[in-house]
Each structure stands twice: as C-alpha cells, then as structure tokens.
Design a protein around this motif. Sequence first.
Motif, PDB file in Angstrom:
ATOM      1  N   ALA A 189       6.481   6.199  -0.951  1.00 25.02           N
ATOM      2  CA  ALA A 189       8.226   5.763  -1.488  1.00 25.02           C
ATOM      3  C   ALA A 189       9.412   5.910  -0.578  1.00 25.02           C
ATOM      4  O   ALA A 189      10.334   5.430  -0.898  1.00 25.02           O
ATOM      5  N   ALA A 190       9.175   6.229   0.379  1.00 24.25           N
ATOM      6  CA  ALA A 190      10.369   6.160   1.767  1.00 24.25           C
ATOM      7  C   ALA A 190       9.860   5.908   3.141  1.00 24.25           C
ATOM      8  O   ALA A 190      10.214   6.537   3.626  1.00 24.25           O
ATOM      9  N   ALA A 200       2.387  14.202   2.028  1.00 25.66           N
ATOM     10  CA  ALA A 200       2.606  12.834   3.412  1.00 25.66           C
ATOM     11  C   ALA A 200       2.293  11.439   3.105  1.00 25.66           C
ATOM     12  O   ALA A 200       3.550  10.374   3.351  1.00 25.66           O
ATOM     13  N   THR A 201       1.075  11.133   2.633  1.00 28.45           N
ATOM     14  CA  THR A 201       0.955   9.848   2.395  1.00 28.45           C
ATOM     15  C   THR A 201       2.417   9.590   0.944  1.00 28.45           C
ATOM     16  O   THR A 201       2.852   8.072   0.880  1.00 28.45           O
TER      17      THR A 201
END
Length: 82
Positions: free
Chosen positions: A31-32, A25-26
């Motif tokens: 990243a996006a 999740a992190t």
Amino acid sequence: MKLIPNWRHAWRLASVRVAAIGAVATTAAAAAPDTALQVWQSLPDAVRDVVPSPVSRWVTPVLFVATLVARILKKREATDGE
C-alpha cells in the motif's frame, strides 16, 4: 471442510499470529512502498550493513515458512507449570 474445535480462540495460535503479522507487513509494503523505503533509509548505516539489500524478496516466504513451523510444533500446555 469443518472449523477447528474452539475456532473462536484461533487468535491464540502461534501460526495465526505469524500469518497476521505477515498479512499486515505485506499489505503495508504494497500500500505504501515509499513509506517502506523511507523506513529503510532512516535506519542507521550499521543496521543496513548487517541486512543484505535483497532481503525484501525473502520476507514473505520466510513468514509463510514460519507459519508452517508455528503450526506443526507442539506447544507447552498451559497446565504444565513450566
């Protein structure tokens, strides 16, 4: 430092699973960030009203605490029959 017994089965530990979810999740959010924002905005208004807006800063600490809790709580044995 030594590996835990049966370290090859560590993926079965709840703490490892919670940590993996947190890592995914992190990483995905970092990243996006635009995608995370799009997902948030695509949620129905009723859902967004229930979740306070600054919740994002609490996700990582909550996952770390959940990892600790999952690690220290005694799990039922597979042979308990319950």
